[in-house]
Design a protein around this motif. Sequence first.
Motif, PDB file in Angstrom:
ATOM      1  N   GLU A  83       7.451  39.487   8.601  1.00  0.00           N
ATOM      2  CA  GLU A  83       6.803  39.888   8.550  1.00  0.00           C
ATOM      3  C   GLU A  83       5.243  40.000   8.683  1.00  0.00           C
ATOM      4  O   GLU A  83       5.034  39.531   9.445  1.00  0.00           O
ATOM      5  CB  GLU A  83       7.425  41.784   8.544  1.00  0.00           C
ATOM      6  N   ARG A 135       1.043  39.185  13.140  1.00  0.00           N
ATOM      7  CA  ARG A 135       2.812  40.135  12.995  1.00  0.00           C
ATOM      8  C   ARG A 135       3.410  39.590  14.529  1.00  0.00           C
ATOM      9  O   ARG A 135       3.417  40.071  15.627  1.00  0.00           O
ATOM     10  CB  ARG A 135       2.750  41.618  12.522  1.00  0.00           C
ATOM     11  N   CYS A 162       1.830  36.190  18.927  1.00  0.00           N
ATOM     12  CA  CYS A 162       1.124  38.137  18.105  1.00  0.00           C
ATOM     13  C   CYS A 162       0.366  38.496  19.309  1.00  0.00           C
ATOM     14  O   CYS A 162      -0.902  37.885  19.173  1.00  0.00           O
ATOM     15  CB  CYS A 162       0.565  37.735  17.254  1.00  0.00           C
TER      16      CYS A 162
END
Length: 545
Positions: free
Chosen positions: A262, A287, A295
């Motif tokens: 993650e 993330r 992201c």
Amino acid sequence: MSETLTDTLSPPRTDEARAYIQNPILRGFNPDPSIVRVENDFYIATSTFEWFPGVQLHHSRDLVHWRLVGRALDRRSQLDMIGNPDSGGVWAPHLSYADGLFYLIYTDVKTWGVREPFKDAHNYLVTAPDICGPWSEPVYLNSSGFDPSLFHDVDGRKWLLNMIWDHRKGKNPFGGILLQEFDPAAGELVGPVHNIFRGTHLRVTEGPHIVRKDGFYYLLTAEGGTTYEHAVTLARSKTLTGPYEVHPDNPLLTSRGRPELELQKAGHGSLVETQTGEWYLAHLCGRPLSPLGRCNLGRETALQRLEWPRGDWPRLAGGDNAPKLQVPAPALPAHPFPPENERDDFDAPTLSPHWQTLRVPHDESWLSLRERPGFLRLRGRESLISRHRQSLVARRLQAHVAEAETCVEFEPETFQQMAGLVAFYQANNWVYLRLSRDEVLGKSLNILTCDHSVYDEALDEDVSVEGAARVFLKVRFERETFRFAYATEPGAWREVGPRFDAGKLSDDYCQGLSFTGTFIGLCAQDLSGRRRHADFDYFSYREDA
């Protein structure tokens, strides 16, 4: 030390009650962390690029709970970014403490680009007796490369490190890590320049930090580039100038080759030891909205716990070198901070620290909390593609699911006057729910888009709001998409326009030409030059659990 940062602590945790650090600790556009401990307080400085004031400063007493306490570079004499390119400005600051002073080293990048051979990157030093300032006027250091840091050796001498940029054809542009002594009395660099480390096979060697432990100098660098190949490299030497031996299990930290994690893009680290002898590594991460995807929150900051036996190499606690979402907290008393207000009614005499402007400080000539108490007044200036004088004030998007709303009073006289709510990434990439004036419809709204400098309007025809003294505007992010709504009466929301791709507000979409994150902003433009004003009654920002 500032009185607000020395609150009474709760009792220490027992081992059985040890809490966990939940990563990322600094969410939404907080890259390149530099961490330092001063007695019982921890501080992290992060990059701000073209956003003003420069260098975010965060505080914690337990490494679990963090709050933004301010920004160091709050005067134009410290940081003048007019005309700086997107993602120019402040790169990778370094925060340290010695001799009763905080030392902050930073770069102001004036020229850069993936297809440009040169980097005009000027390095400066400011100091302050307290993390909340006041910070000094800058001392110029050099311009040989970016990512500077300052190492305070045990003998009292101080040493500047930075990567050297090599623009020559056929050369590795990341030419190694330079070391030179800094004389604080003279306020200048002195003595020979040493190239102490040319990197590993991972290449793109930058972000140098040095700590001394057990008779070794440990050199931490970022390698692999600040995307999905990013990594933290560690090397050590018995002497400051080297030669440096690379960690036998290098890299110390990386997400490379593990799309299931993650936390991606793990790299650019900084080390800190707690008062209880525990070591942690602060590092940037991302993330993505999908595996190895975009992201839109930008590069964030996380913490990893280290195991570091005396005389041995450090390794991540728990084995391997992958970043973890949850990390055991240190054996320190818990120190949470009061929750922040979701709504800003603009009743305070100064802006909340979460607000930033582009490139220049705000002043009463274009942003005022006093002209109409209880409102934020913005006077229209240049367009959203300007890199000089925008009337834009914005805050970070810090969660994949969140919404923001405002209420604006604005009476445009011409189509060249606009105001509203914008989802902003950089001057060439934004989506803007704006009020303006149409010759037939009167006061009206539309959604303007700029996608890699291609301008468009999302609605074929403006929506008239003629006669509405107050217009409510909202944007809601739902992971991969976001959408706008408006109302002319409180609570009577109407969605407007299509769903937009949230991933387009990211450095991944911008093809490596930007290093920031999504901002939600209030703005006004007056392309006629008459500086028509808009009054914003409030701004609320809420994240879904």
